[in-house]
Enzyme design. Structure first.
Site, short mmCIF file in Angstrom:
data_model
loop_
_atom_site.label_atom_id
_atom_site.label_comp_id
_atom_site.label_asym_id
_atom_site.label_seq_id
_atom_site.Cartn_x
_atom_site.Cartn_y
_atom_site.Cartn_z
N GLU A 28 0.84 -1.20 0.00
CA GLU A 28 0.00 0.00 0.00
C GLU A 28 0.88 1.26 0.00
O GLU A 28 1.86 1.35 0.74
CB GLU A 28 -0.89 -0.02 1.25
N LYS A 71 -9.59 2.96 -2.72
CA LYS A 71 -9.95 2.36 -1.42
C LYS A 71 -11.27 2.92 -0.92
O LYS A 71 -11.44 4.14 -0.81
CB LYS A 71 -8.82 2.64 -0.43
N CYS A 103 -5.96 -2.77 2.11
CA CYS A 103 -5.74 -2.73 3.56
C CYS A 103 -7.04 -2.82 4.36
O CYS A 103 -7.65 -3.88 4.43
CB CYS A 103 -4.91 -1.50 3.93
#
Length: 263
Positions: free
Chosen positions: A24, A97, A134
């Site tokens: 990430e 995300k 994540c």
């Protein structure tokens, strides 16, 4: 960091790798440790000069690249993003995300807007690839949408530290792989960015791995503290075998799931 990851592509090519995904926000420190506007300067256009550098490498080595980038859509409009580049060097698109944490040492709402690019699946030279980033991994709904969109492998690039997440790191991604019957590539940072953050720095615990459509690890789990590439052979035929055995997609009951999307 950019030059280092370019070298990872070269090393991967020597091992015959066909697709690679970085950690990430690969091109800098994990700045969510603090809230400081100076880190806005790390943001890049996607596509833009950074993706173009890796497009050239992708074409040279005939390798699909998943490139997690801090994205500036326009000044003040920033996302935690992953660009997907095909093995011929073409830019296929991006995932942003969706789920943004905001708690000590993960002050991500200071840096990112929630993603608004749906849950795309990219038809690459090695198969259909999705990305979840994540903190997204704690939300099973997105994993399922990626499966419904045809994903065969989903990467979850992460920057995860010890604490409540350790057991979930072991559980969630193999469970997502089994529930949705595709491969999951779970990659996490290692080390402590003390030079950047001093006493505020955390120690990322690595432990990267691949999980197969049955929820089993493919090979060993990677080190907690040693820099390495996790290279695995994935039998894509296993996806059809597992889905024919279980038929989860046939037996779904979306007509009964309304509470899941209720505000």
């Amino acid at each position: 960091m950019i030059a280092k990851h370019e070298d990872f592509v070269r090393q991967a090519a020597e091992q015959g790798v066909q697709i690679i995904c970085f950690q990430e926000l690969f091109h800098g420190p994990y700045f969510g440790i603090v809230q400081d506007s100076k880190y806005y300067e790390y943001a890049q256009k996607v596509p833009g000069p950074l993706t173009e550098r890796f497009q050239k490498l992708a074409a040279k080595y005939k390798m699909v690249i998943v490139l997690p980038i801090y994205e500036e859509d326009q000044p003040g409009v920033l996302y935690n993003t992953a660009a997907v580049i095909d093995a011929d060097g073409s830019y296929l698109g991006k995932y942003r995300k969706h789920h943004i944490p905001h708690l000590p040492q993960f002050w991500e709402k200071f840096y990112f807007r929630p993603g608004n690019a749906e849950y795309p699946v990219f038809d690459t030279a090695v198969g259909k690839v999705g990305v979840y980033i994540c903190y997204d991994r704690h939300f099973p709904e997105g994993w399922r949408v990626l499966g419904l969109n045809g994903a065969e492998i989903v990467f979850n690039p992460s920057a995860t530290k010890p604490g409540l997440s350790n057991r979930l790191w072991e559980l969630e991604q193999p469970a997502a792989a089994a529930a949705n019957q595709y491969y999951v590539g779970a990659n996490n940072r290692i080390g402590t960015e003390t030079e950047e953050f001093g006493d505020d720095a955390v120690t990322f615990y690595g432990s990267s791995y691949f999980a197969d459509p049955r929820g089993n690890y493919v090979g060993d789990v990677a080190s907690t503290d040693t820099e390495e590439m996790v290279v695995r052979d994935l039998d894509m035929g296993l996806i059809r075998e597992v889905r024919n055995s279980w038929q989860f997609y046939r037996d779904r009951r979306p007509d009964s799931y309304d509470p899941i999307v209720a505000p």
